[in-house]
Design an enzyme around this catalytic site. Structure first.
Site, short mmCIF file in Angstrom:
data_model
loop_
_atom_site.label_atom_id
_atom_site.label_comp_id
_atom_site.label_asym_id
_atom_site.label_seq_id
_atom_site.Cartn_x
_atom_site.Cartn_y
_atom_site.Cartn_z
N HIS A 257 0.84 -1.20 0.00
CA HIS A 257 0.00 0.00 0.00
C HIS A 257 0.88 1.27 0.00
O HIS A 257 0.74 2.14 -0.87
CB HIS A 257 -0.90 -0.03 1.24
CG HIS A 257 -1.84 1.12 1.37
ND1 HIS A 257 -3.16 1.05 0.97
CD2 HIS A 257 -1.67 2.38 1.86
CE1 HIS A 257 -3.74 2.21 1.19
NE2 HIS A 257 -2.87 3.03 1.74
N GLU A 258 1.80 1.33 0.95
CA GLU A 258 2.66 2.52 1.04
C GLU A 258 3.57 2.62 -0.19
O GLU A 258 3.95 3.72 -0.60
CB GLU A 258 3.48 2.51 2.33
CG GLU A 258 2.65 2.46 3.62
CD GLU A 258 1.57 3.53 3.73
OE1 GLU A 258 1.75 4.61 3.14
OE2 GLU A 258 0.53 3.27 4.38
N HIS A 261 1.80 4.60 -2.80
CA HIS A 261 1.95 6.04 -2.51
C HIS A 261 3.35 6.52 -2.91
O HIS A 261 3.52 7.57 -3.51
CB HIS A 261 1.78 6.30 -1.00
CG HIS A 261 0.36 6.27 -0.51
ND1 HIS A 261 -0.63 7.06 -1.04
CD2 HIS A 261 -0.23 5.55 0.49
CE1 HIS A 261 -1.78 6.85 -0.40
NE2 HIS A 261 -1.57 5.92 0.53
N GLU A 296 -4.57 7.92 -2.88
CA GLU A 296 -5.10 6.66 -2.38
C GLU A 296 -5.39 5.70 -3.54
O GLU A 296 -5.26 4.48 -3.37
CB GLU A 296 -6.36 6.93 -1.56
CG GLU A 296 -6.78 5.82 -0.64
CD GLU A 296 -5.84 5.59 0.55
OE1 GLU A 296 -4.92 6.42 0.77
OE2 GLU A 296 -6.00 4.56 1.23
#
Lengths: 510, 510
Positions: A257-258, A261, A296
């Site tokens: 997830h990170e 980003h 996101e």
């Protein structure tokens, strides 16, 4: 550099420095350093605000925007600077001061209330926070609902009027799908809670992040209580994860997830470093992404669309098994893939699966919109929360810590930010569908672990532009349409229909 | 807070932030982040300078210093601010700019010249550096030698006129003592170069640092290429060490050394945080110690006077042996103590023992003084260097990398800082002798590992005051005398006389 660029670079440097101070405070700083650090952050933050509101900055931006020879990108930078200056000027200094004070106080109060499991302790601070945010909305201005003004701070261009129909459509899809899933047997997933040493989790997670294309020459992975990504220009983009020994998927998918980003920030064009187009000037934050929702969309795309796909684990499960041979001895790719895609209603947002996550978000958005609109009183909030959890997820909320007190957002003053999580989900599927359409053999390559073509398409269409375009413009340019939930609904129905052996009727999915 | 305090706090915050950026760059930052970081540092540095030279700051300091009700400490803060402003105003902006540029360029050139082992590559940059430092000395002003102006930046109050007799006295003592030692057999020390895993070295080093009194609630130990200590107020004082697997004493004594620096910073009175009295305003650096020499006196005191003493290892060697049972199986306390106190002339300053270290320093001070005074040309520097190494240490310098190119200092523009290492040695022994005299049962307590009484005496007499007093004032207050090498000479003669079984004649030691 012209005067506008020089001043913008200075402001962006200050915002990047604030990010460094923030990263250090959350990953490295000894406990004793916190109050001195808060003062250092306040000093830098005040300087950034002072530089931004310096009349000479506005004048320099006007020179650029009034110059016919200014190119489009530079002109947008000037326009954004002028808009931020104008917005910040509309907020009375006294309100800014009160909000800053309340934010730091309310977070302490909230933490104590959560620990004591007592909403009434937090209610006065939240009441004041709602009141100040209402004042903020009035100061910023809006056309429809006061909530629009707050939402606009996080997701420019989205309003209550556009959000409600979107959410209704999602709800009409999600709730019946969830009910259908709940009638099916659940896959096994107990092996995710075996003992996984943190060191090995970190090694595997980082390897997978690098495989996606996260450049560790310009980044690093650390541990923190709450995972986050933060950047100090595209040249230094750091991520964190929380390693829990008895929960493998937490750190694993948290890191992916990170990484999404981080690749966004690393993919910004070098020319945009130290400019307005990698600065959220109204929020006084250095960031290269177009909006919270757009950001996101990239974390969700890499974590969920790629990282939770069958193809991904067919390729990488052997690697995971090699890292944890005993723990995963009795697990195969199929079982692992099913386990990390289990849908199960739960009380806590951050532990929710892809499907119920949106329901958690919509609940919060509905309630905060009503709070700001004056339709709901803070004292009635727990009851409203619990009723909605019951009707949407079929669960009884045992106490406030597992209900209305679970998130830090409201105590941190972030009323209006929740919608961006679901907007991100929707955008992720739109972008991914467009990439599949536009890049030849993309899917075949992904089956072989070739992530570069996807990352390059995302870089060309999204990452490189930083904050040059609005989220809506990015969507139009890349997908030909504005925000459209259809690809997202198709994805969820298709995926869970297959995983849970559902015979879904067409009207549920469109 | 009055206006002067408010502005001083803001400047100190900026200097602390610079230290955070510096620490991060040297311990955590990925390689790709360096150029963006340099710009961020330059921006913060320029802002600090701008705030310092703001006429309103000078005016606010004058208000405080002209007010009869101002207390002594606050008055000193105002005086120091006024002195720094006056000094910085004397330096032409163009010279500041040229020096900043040259410093960053010259360090690269130096690194390349050292790698290529070719002084001629570095000579032009050094020539320019000497020239700009001469201009700096002229701008700052001096009474005796231009070198005084530079020295004063690091060690206020010391001049060539006071330094030369001190150095002559040290040389007259050190050179014959070294010759006497060289006629004795050397202890064994090969076991220091066995294989010591870095993790275990870090654990032991940190435990010993904490035992001295280093507070890790307000600090932390990391690894870096060059060990250093750095503070962001007394609440957050960090140290680093370099762990070399085949060199146990490097990290061990390196950590004790940095611990001495760190306890100084941690011991500053809380009231001095965010004031001028924890800021080196002329150097634009956040630091609580009175001067480079005073700071070094504390690192040397804890590293050498305590950390290399027999009593210390009688207490702690079993602990070291427990951490490295195989590596130290055939070593006892006595052998270890002798090994870490071996005197052996060597080419490299940072690897030198306590006795030859001063000779390395005096060589550099002599040469840089001659460079600034125009008595020595840069082109003649290697020859002068090599001749001095031959006469003082009896060694032939094989190449420039092991000679004149070994230190970064000159390329970093730090001409005038070398004397402070030896001044620190001298002060360390003076302070320690005074503590022994003034604290009842200090030595008996040290035999039992009780370091608190010593640390408290040092805190009372030195640490708590930050930069309130000059080094000379601190010496007078704590020891009743100005800089006096006698305790240091007594210590070295006593220690090495015993270790090497020398029958020293009295005139060598006084």
């Amino acid at each position: 550099m012209n005067e506008f660029q020089r001043r913008s670079a200075e402001i962006n440097d200050l915002l990047c420095v604030l990010n460094v101070l923030n990263w250090d405070a959350r990953t490295q700083m000894p406990a004793g350093g916190s109050s001195a650090r808060a003062q250092q952050q306040a000093t830098i933050s005040a300087l950034a605000q002072e530089k931004l509101l310096d009349p000479a900055y506005e004048a320099a931006a006007q020179v650029v925007s009034g110059d016919d020879s200014t190119d489009d990108v530079e002109n947008r930078a000037a326009q954004q600077a002028l808009a931020a200056v104008s917005a910040l000027r509309r907020i009375p200094a006294e309100l800014t001061r009160e909000l800053a004070l309340l934010k730091s106080e309310a977070q302490d109060v909230w933490a104590r209330a959560k620990a004591a499991n007592d909403f009434s302790m937090f209610a006065p601070a939240l009441t004041r926070m709602v009141e100040l945010n209402r004042q903020l909305a009035e100061a910023l201005g809006y056309e429809g609902h006061p909530y629009d003004a707050l939402l606009n701070l996080y997701e420019p261009g989205v309003t209550v009027a556009t959000l409600l129909p979107l959410f209704e459509r999602l709800r009409a899809h999600h709730v019946p799908l969830l009910k259908a899933i709940q009638q099916q047997p659940q896959p096994r997933s107990e092996f995710l809670n075996r003992s996984y040493p943190a060191d090995a989790q970190k090694r595997v997670s980082l390897t997978l992040a690098q495989k996606f294309g996260y450049d560790t020459q310009r980044g690093r992975l650390d541990e923190s209580a709450h995972p986050f990504e933060i950047s100090f220009t595209r040249q230094d983009v750091r991520i964190t994860t929380r390693f829990q020994e008895n929960f493998l998927s937490g750190a694993l998918f948290g890191t992916l997830h990170e990484t999404g980003h981080a690749m966004y920030e690393q993919g910004v064009r070098p020319e945009l470093s130290r400019t307005v187009l990698t600065s959220d000037l109204t929020g006084l934050y250095a960031v290269g992404g177009a909006s919270y929702g757009t950001h996101e969309s990239q974390s969700r795309l890499w974590e969920n669309r790629i990282g939770r796909s069958k193809a991904y684990w067919e390729l990488h499960f052997p690697q995971l098994q090699a890292a944890f041979p005993e723990q995963l001895a009795d697990v195969d790719t199929d079982a692992f893939h099913r386990a990390v895609n289990t849908v199960r209603p739960s009380l806590i947002r951050v532990e929710a699966d892809e499907l119920t996550y949106d329901l958690h978000i919509m609940l919060r958005v509905e309630l905060e919109r009503q709070l700001i609109g004056g339709e709901l009183a803070v004292k009635d909030l727990p009851e409203a929360w619990n009723a909605r959890i019951k009707s949407d997820l079929g669960l009884d909320v045992p106490d406030d810590a597992h209900g209305v007190l679970q998130d830090i957002h409201w105590s941190a003053g972030m009323i209006g930010s929740f919608p961006t999580y679901t907007i991100g989900n929707v955008m992720a599927s739109q972008f991914y569908a467009a990439a599949l359409e536009q890049v030849p053999d993309l899917e075949a390559g992904l089956l072989r672990g070739e992530y570069t073509p996807l990352r390059e398409w995302l870089t060309d269409n999204i990452y490189q532009h930083g904050r040059t375009f609005t989220p809506h413009e990015l969507l139009i340019r890349a997908t030909g349409r504005g925000l459209d939930p259809q690809p997202y609904l198709d994805y969820l129905s298709g995926k869970y229909g297959e995983l849970y052996g559902l015979n879904l009727q067409k009207e549920q999915t469109t």
